[in-house]
Design an enzyme around this catalytic site. Structure first.
Site, PDB file in Angstrom:
ATOM      1  N   SER A   1      20.376  14.652 -66.539  1.00  0.00           N
ATOM      2  CA  SER A   1      19.923  16.036 -66.367  1.00  0.00           C
ATOM      3  C   SER A   1      19.306  16.276 -64.991  1.00  0.00           C
ATOM      4  CB  SER A   1      18.900  16.386 -67.450  1.00  0.00           C
ATOM      5  OG  SER A   1      18.393  17.695 -67.239  1.00  0.00           O
TER       6      SER A   1
ATOM      7  N   LYS B   1      21.645  22.707 -79.344  1.00  0.00           N
ATOM      8  CA  LYS B   1      21.424  24.146 -79.185  1.00  0.00           C
ATOM      9  C   LYS B   1      21.498  24.915 -80.503  1.00  0.00           C
ATOM     10  CE  LYS B   1      22.904  24.355 -74.348  1.00  0.00           C
ATOM     11  NZ  LYS B   1      23.781  25.023 -73.357  1.00  0.00           N
TER      12      LYS B   1
ATOM     13  N   GLY C   1      34.249  28.506 -77.847  1.00  0.00           N
ATOM     14  CA  GLY C   1      33.163  27.709 -78.393  1.00  0.00           C
ATOM     15  C   GLY C   1      31.808  28.246 -77.978  1.00  0.00           C
ATOM     16  N   GLY C   2      30.797  27.380 -78.038  1.00  0.00           N
ATOM     17  CA  GLY C   2      29.436  27.802 -77.765  1.00  0.00           C
ATOM     18  C   GLY C   2      29.221  28.323 -76.356  1.00  0.00           C
ATOM     19  N   ALA C   3      29.850  27.694 -75.367  1.00  0.00           N
ATOM     20  CA  ALA C   3      29.672  28.140 -73.979  1.00  0.00           C
ATOM     21  C   ALA C   3      30.225  29.542 -73.776  1.00  0.00           C
ATOM     22  CB  ALA C   3      30.345  27.156 -73.025  1.00  0.00           C
TER      23      ALA C   3
ATOM     24  N   ALA D   1      44.258  30.300 -81.144  1.00  0.00           N
ATOM     25  CA  ALA D   1      44.205  31.744 -80.911  1.00  0.00           C
ATOM     26  C   ALA D   1      43.293  32.455 -81.897  1.00  0.00           C
ATOM     27  CB  ALA D   1      45.610  32.328 -80.979  1.00  0.00           C
ATOM     28  N   ALA D   2      43.297  32.025 -83.158  1.00  0.00           N
ATOM     29  CA  ALA D   2      42.517  32.717 -84.186  1.00  0.00           C
ATOM     30  C   ALA D   2      41.030  32.737 -83.854  1.00  0.00           C
ATOM     31  CB  ALA D   2      42.753  32.065 -85.545  1.00  0.00           C
TER      32      ALA D   2
ATOM     33  N   TYR E   1      31.058  21.438 -62.958  1.00  0.00           N
ATOM     34  CA  TYR E   1      30.959  21.257 -61.513  1.00  0.00           C
ATOM     35  C   TYR E   1      31.131  19.780 -61.173  1.00  0.00           C
ATOM     36  CZ  TYR E   1      26.195  19.753 -62.604  1.00  0.00           C
ATOM     37  OH  TYR E   1      25.115  19.099 -63.129  1.00  0.00           O
TER      38      TYR E   1
ATOM     39  N   GLY F   1      30.255  25.616 -61.471  1.00  0.00           N
ATOM     40  CA  GLY F   1      29.117  26.061 -62.254  1.00  0.00           C
ATOM     41  C   GLY F   1      27.762  25.553 -61.807  1.00  0.00           C
TER      42      GLY F   1
END
EC number: 1.1.1.25
Length: 281
Positions: free
Chosen positions: A14, A65, A132-134, A157-158, A223, A245
């Site tokens: 991190s 998260k 997804g979450g991002a 796609a769904a 990134y 990013g």
């Protein structure tokens, strides 16, 4: 000195402690910031233990998260829309049980796009890759910029269709749709944002050729030292501008700092320092 931390598993990689130390030095805020490795089955205990020894707030990263969202006693609108939390703020002596959950990822993305990169989103055709979450965390802040259209594309796609439908009703002024990557053939976009994890597998999403309008920006939430696989593919397909990013990482941290301390740090020197360190690594 007020204490803050980032919690995740893994966590050694991190950059948050470095970023927040720079923010604190720049703003004169007296605080400490550390990285905490939580057991995969011990997130809640780790958070409550940190709060018990005087912690004021935490950043939350993978894979916690969703658990942070469940732990929060109240949510900001953007955290509620995201369904995930990356920032926790603990209540003071009058409200010791209060845990505010926020999600600063999407706001960090939008600020990087509009301020750092000078890319206005109003009236633009935006393509968001991933469901997804991002991707979900980015949707509300992106829609608040009033693009002309926002398309969500995903391998399944769904999932993209469902995600688009969930946000369409609240934003009648934006043409929102979702589908698979193959449905993008023949369409062109002004801003293309990769919110998939494909770069982690050294891959790019399988996009049809010709999706980039003249001067279009290709943006990867990931990134690295050089082009990610997505950005390399975008360059080959004629994207006018490329961005990774790293700026989003710094800007989402600044949003957290603002929530906790009530002051917005200047992100430009911090981002420049991180970029230089990344290039030299």
């Amino acid at each position: 000195m007020d204490r803050y931390a980032v919690v995740g598993n893994p966590i050694a990689h991190s950059k948050s402690p470095q970023i927040h130390a720079a923010f604190a030095h720049q703003t004169g805020e007296a605080l400490g910031y550390e990285a905490i490795l939580a057991p995969l089955d011990g997130f809640v205990d780790t958070v409550l233990a940190f709060r018990a020894v005087g912690g004021r707030g935490m950043n939350v990263t993978v894979p916690f998260k969703l658990e942070a969202h469940a732990l929060a006693t109240r949510l900001t609108p953007r955290a509620a829309a995201a369904g995930a939390v990356n920032t926790l703020a603990f209540g003071g002596p009058e409200t010791p049980d209060d845990i505010l959950g926020d999600n600063t990822d999407g706001a960090g993305l939008v600020r990087d796009l509009t301020v750092n990169l000078g890319c206005p989103l109003h009236g633009r055709r935006v393509l968001l890759l991933g469901a997804g979450g991002a991707a979900r965390g980015a949707l509300l802040p992106l829609l608040e910029q009033a693009p002309a259209a926002l398309t969500i594309a995903n391998r399944t796609a769904a999932k993209a269709v469902e995600l688009a439908a969930g946000f369409a009703a609240g934003h009648p002024g934006v043409a929102i749709d979702g589908g698979g990557f193959d449905a993008l053939a023949g369409r062109r976009f002004d801003v293309v944002i990769n919110a998939t994890a494909a770069s982690l597998a050294d891959q790019a999403p399988p996009l049809p050729a010709g999706i980039y309008a003249e001067g279009a920006l290709a943006y990867d939430m990931m990134y690295g030292r050089g082009d990610t696989p997505f950005l390399a593919a975008a360059r080959a397909d004629g994207a006018g501008r490329l961005a990774d990013g790293l700026g989003m990482l710094v800007e989402q941290a600044a949003e957290s700092f603002l929530l906790w301390r009530g002051v917005r740090p200047d992100t430009a020197p911090v981002l420049a320092d991180l970029r230089a360190r990344l290039a030299a690594a």
